[in-house]
Structures are given as structure tokens and as C-alpha cells.
Scaffold this motif. Structure first.
Motif, PDB file in Angstrom:
ATOM      1  N   VAL A   1       0.834  -1.203   0.000  1.00 50.40           N
ATOM      2  CA  VAL A   1       0.000   0.000   0.000  1.00 50.40           C
ATOM      3  C   VAL A   1       0.865   1.248   0.000  1.00 50.40           C
ATOM      4  N   PRO A   2       0.936   1.948  -1.114  1.00 53.60           N
ATOM      5  CA  PRO A   2       1.691   3.195  -1.108  1.00 53.60           C
ATOM      6  C   PRO A   2       0.971   4.255  -0.283  1.00 53.60           C
ATOM      7  N   ARG A   3       1.726   5.279   0.122  1.00 48.27           N
ATOM      8  CA  ARG A   3       1.202   6.303   1.029  1.00 48.27           C
ATOM      9  C   ARG A   3      -0.124   6.887   0.529  1.00 48.27           C
TER      10      ARG A   3
ATOM     11  N   GLU B   1     -12.505  -1.000  15.103  1.00 43.04           N
ATOM     12  CA  GLU B   1     -13.130  -1.832  14.063  1.00 43.04           C
ATOM     13  C   GLU B   1     -12.243  -2.021  12.840  1.00 43.04           C
ATOM     14  N   CYS B   2     -11.051  -1.461  12.868  1.00 44.99           N
ATOM     15  CA  CYS B   2     -10.214  -1.409  11.658  1.00 44.99           C
ATOM     16  C   CYS B   2      -9.876  -2.812  11.133  1.00 44.99           C
ATOM     17  N   ASP B   3     -10.002  -2.960   9.810  1.00 41.18           N
ATOM     18  CA  ASP B   3      -9.546  -4.213   9.179  1.00 41.18           C
ATOM     19  C   ASP B   3      -8.753  -3.899   7.907  1.00 41.18           C
ATOM     20  N   LEU B   4      -8.046  -2.780   7.938  1.00 43.06           N
ATOM     21  CA  LEU B   4      -7.326  -2.347   6.737  1.00 43.06           C
ATOM     22  C   LEU B   4      -6.073  -3.160   6.439  1.00 43.06           C
ATOM     23  N   CYS B   5      -5.510  -3.802   7.439  1.00 39.04           N
ATOM     24  CA  CYS B   5      -4.348  -4.656   7.141  1.00 39.04           C
ATOM     25  C   CYS B   5      -4.555  -6.011   7.810  1.00 39.04           C
ATOM     26  N   GLU B   6      -3.693  -6.948   7.477  1.00 40.84           N
ATOM     27  CA  GLU B   6      -3.918  -8.322   7.936  1.00 40.84           C
ATOM     28  C   GLU B   6      -3.731  -8.492   9.447  1.00 40.84           C
ATOM     29  N   LEU B   7      -3.156  -7.509  10.114  1.00 42.68           N
ATOM     30  CA  LEU B   7      -2.938  -7.659  11.560  1.00 42.68           C
ATOM     31  C   LEU B   7      -4.259  -7.808  12.324  1.00 42.68           C
ATOM     32  N   HIS B   8      -5.349  -7.336  11.743  1.00 40.77           N
ATOM     33  CA  HIS B   8      -6.622  -7.433  12.469  1.00 40.77           C
ATOM     34  C   HIS B   8      -7.030  -8.893  12.679  1.00 40.77           C
TER      35      HIS B   8
ATOM     36  N   PRO C   1       6.478  -2.039   6.576  1.00 41.33           N
ATOM     37  CA  PRO C   1       6.253  -0.662   6.111  1.00 41.33           C
ATOM     38  C   PRO C   1       4.807  -0.403   5.694  1.00 41.33           C
ATOM     39  N   GLU C   2       4.169  -1.392   5.041  1.00 40.50           N
ATOM     40  CA  GLU C   2       2.791  -1.135   4.579  1.00 40.50           C
ATOM     41  C   GLU C   2       1.816  -1.103   5.762  1.00 40.50           C
ATOM     42  N   GLU C   3       2.130  -1.807   6.839  1.00 36.45           N
ATOM     43  CA  GLU C   3       1.282  -1.738   8.045  1.00 36.45           C
ATOM     44  C   GLU C   3       1.403  -0.353   8.680  1.00 36.45           C
ATOM     45  N   ILE C   4       2.621   0.142   8.715  1.00 30.66           N
ATOM     46  CA  ILE C   4       2.832   1.495   9.277  1.00 30.66           C
ATOM     47  C   ILE C   4       2.090   2.516   8.423  1.00 30.66           C
ATOM     48  N   GLU C   5       2.188   2.364   7.114  1.00 36.28           N
ATOM     49  CA  GLU C   5       1.536   3.299   6.198  1.00 36.28           C
ATOM     50  C   GLU C   5       0.018   3.324   6.413  1.00 36.28           C
ATOM     51  N   GLN C   6      -0.556   2.132   6.582  1.00 35.65           N
ATOM     52  CA  GLN C   6      -2.011   2.032   6.765  1.00 35.65           C
ATOM     53  C   GLN C   6      -2.452   2.587   8.112  1.00 35.65           C
ATOM     54  N   CYS C   7      -1.638   2.349   9.130  1.00 33.84           N
ATOM     55  CA  CYS C   7      -2.073   2.640  10.497  1.00 33.84           C
ATOM     56  C   CYS C   7      -1.726   4.069  10.933  1.00 33.84           C
ATOM     57  N   ALA C   8      -0.669   4.629  10.361  1.00 28.33           N
ATOM     58  CA  ALA C   8      -0.173   5.919  10.847  1.00 28.33           C
ATOM     59  C   ALA C   8      -1.206   7.049  10.803  1.00 28.33           C
ATOM     60  N   PRO C   9      -2.133   7.056   9.840  1.00 33.38           N
ATOM     61  CA  PRO C   9      -3.134   8.140   9.868  1.00 33.38           C
ATOM     62  C   PRO C   9      -3.924   8.189  11.175  1.00 33.38           C
ATOM     63  N   TYR C  10      -4.101   7.039  11.851  1.00 32.24           N
ATOM     64  CA  TYR C  10      -4.787   7.065  13.156  1.00 32.24           C
ATOM     65  C   TYR C  10      -3.965   7.851  14.170  1.00 32.24           C
ATOM     66  N   LEU C  11      -2.671   7.596  14.179  1.00 32.32           N
ATOM     67  CA  LEU C  11      -1.797   8.319  15.107  1.00 32.32           C
ATOM     68  C   LEU C  11      -1.773   9.810  14.752  1.00 32.32           C
ATOM     69  N   GLU C  12      -1.740  10.100  13.462  1.00 31.68           N
ATOM     70  CA  GLU C  12      -1.715  11.508  13.039  1.00 31.68           C
ATOM     71  C   GLU C  12      -2.952  12.236  13.552  1.00 31.68           C
ATOM     72  N   ARG C  13      -4.104  11.577  13.445  1.00 28.03           N
ATOM     73  CA  ARG C  13      -5.342  12.212  13.928  1.00 28.03           C
ATOM     74  C   ARG C  13      -5.327  12.335  15.459  1.00 28.03           C
ATOM     75  N   GLN C  14      -4.790  11.312  16.131  1.00 29.03           N
ATOM     76  CA  GLN C  14      -4.691  11.395  17.598  1.00 29.03           C
ATOM     77  C   GLN C  14      -3.830  12.591  18.000  1.00 29.03           C
ATOM     78  N   ILE C  15      -2.719  12.781  17.307  1.00 27.98           N
ATOM     79  CA  ILE C  15      -1.837  13.905  17.655  1.00 27.98           C
ATOM     80  C   ILE C  15      -2.555  15.228  17.398  1.00 27.98           C
ATOM     81  N   ALA C  16      -3.277  15.304  16.280  1.00 34.99           N
ATOM     82  CA  ALA C  16      -3.996  16.555  15.975  1.00 34.99           C
ATOM     83  C   ALA C  16      -5.036  16.862  17.048  1.00 34.99           C
TER      84      ALA C  16
END
Ligand code: URA
Length: 225
Positions: free
Chosen positions: A18-20, A51-58, A133-148
Motif C-alpha cells: 500500500v503506497p502512502r 473496528e479497523c480491518d485495513l491490514c492483515e494484523l486485524h 512498512p505497509e502496516e505502518i503506512e495504513q495505520c499511521a493516519p490514526y496516530l496523526e489524527r490522535q496527535i492533531a
């Protein structure tokens, strides 16, 4: 993005790279609760994460680990990913590394309830492997919103994965320590320190980590508001 196709690929055990930009689009389009990620309030964001299921870690998790503490904290602590204990309890840093983190916070007169603690990944990677890297890419927007939403006065990035993600660099951790970095459009100050799990293995480095915490405390003390 075609979510049915993703489910087929997932069922076949094929990992999708998953690219950025695609990660941003998947977050923008999934809107069961009516909002795209950058607009979500705290509770909607929490639900989205749980509820996230965007990557296989779920598939392997007991539960997603959203974060813990004060959603209007001055301090935000960012780690890597939940481990086995965190996956079981649903809270970041509750294992041995977490006990050391609690002690470090206590030394500053802080507690896990007065700061906000989150991870780059919200779900446990199997066998505690490094995040892909693709897991970080998928998940990082959650952290970005938390920081905001928290809008902390300082972010303490514990460990290489958190520091590299927040600062957008591949630099080694040792080179990131000892300086005040900045994150995002709001230029939130970021201090980098060792991961507490590393400090458990290398207790001789605790003094350096304490200096990092004092630098972060100085940043908070000198910010206005
Ligand atoms: N390590 C992390 O980076 N985060 C946790 O929540 C637990 C261990």
C-alpha cells in the motif's frame, strides 16, 4: 479501492503493498460512521480504530489498542506496537516495558493517566516482529489524527520505529536523540529516546534516557498556554 477484492486477497494470504497515497485514500473512503479520518472526533476515531480491518494484523489480534490517558495532555508518548500483554488488556505499555515507562513518568511527576500513550501500530504484529512498512503506512493516519486532537506540547518518541515514522527519516535512533525535532504543520516538538524494552536489556543507558526526558520536560515548561 475495491474492498471485496482486498478480502479475497487477504483470504488467499496475499499481502497488498500500500503506497502512502493509497493508504490515505482507503482512510478517506471508509466512512461507515459518516466521516473521513481527518474530520473524526475522539470517539469516532476510537471506534474506527477498534473496528479497523485495513491490514492483515486485524486477523490475529485480540483487540486493537487505541491508546490510554488524557486526550488533552501536554505530553504524548508514542511507542511502536502492542505486544502480547497489550493485545490481551487493550492498553499500551502494560507489560514489563510499560512498568519501566510508568517509573520514568513517575520520576517526572507524571502518570499514564495524565499523559496520552499511543503506538504507531494499533494491532499486535505476530510474534512481536517488526512492523512492516505497509502496516505502518495504513495505520499511521490514526496516530496523526490522535496527535492533531490531543495537540500535545511535546511528543516523546520511544524507540526507532516511532521516531523514524514521526520524523520521516531512516536515521538511527542515536542520531535523533538530544535534539528538539518538530512534527507536522503545527510543529509539535518531538524528543526521541530509547524504547523501555531496550532499557530493560541495557540498563546502563537509562541515564541517557533520563536526560531525554528532562529535555522534554524543559520543552513543556518553556511552551506557553
Ligand atoms: N512496546 C510498544 O512499543 N508499545 C506497547 O504498547 C508495548 C510495548
Amino acid at each position: 479501492m475495491d474492498h471485496r477484492r482486498d478480502h479475497y486477497l487477504e483470504a488467499m494470504g496475499i499481502t497488498r503493498w500500500v503506497p502512502r497515497q493509497a493508504a490515505a485514500e482507503s482512510h478517506a473512503q471508509i466512512s461507515a460512521d459518516g466521516g473521513s479520518l481527518p474530520d473524526l472526533d475522539w470517539e469516532s476515531l476510537r471506534c474506527r480504530v477498534l473496528e479497523c480491518d485495513l491490514c492483515e494484523l486485524h486477523q490475529g489480534r485480540t483487540q486493537a489498542v487505541f491508546g490510554v490517558g488524557n486526550s488533552a495532555a501536554d505530553w504524548m508518548i508514542v511507542g511502536e506496537a502492542p505486544g502480547a500483554e497489550e493485545d490481551r488488556v487493550g492498553e499500551p505499555f502494560v507489560g514489563r516495558a510499560g512498568q519501566l515507562l510508568d517509573a520514568m513518568l513517575d520520576g517526572l511527576g507524571l502518570s499514564r493517566r495524565s499523559v496520552f500513550i499511543a503506538n504507531v501500530l494499533k494491532c499486535r504484529p505476530p510474534n512481536n516482529r517488526d512492523p512492516h512498512p505497509e502496516e505502518i503506512e495504513q495505520c499511521a493516519p490514526y496516530l496523526e489524527r490522535q496527535i492533531a486532537l490531543v495537540a500535545p506540547r511535546v511528543i516523546l518518541a520511544v524507540g526507532r520505529v516511532a521516531a523514524q515514522r514521526l520524523l520521516g527519516t531512516n536515521a538511527p535512533l542515536g542520531r535523533m536523540r538530544g535534539q528538539i525535532h518538530h512534527y507536522g504543520a503545527d510543529e509539535v516538538p518531538v524528543i526521541v529516546t530509547y524504547h523501555p524494552a531496550y532499557l530493560l536489556r541495557r540498563p546502563g543507558e537509562k541515564a541517557k534516557s533520563w536526560r531525554d526526558l528532562l529535555l522534554a520536560a524543559q520543552v513543556v515548561a518553556s511552551s506557553c498556554g
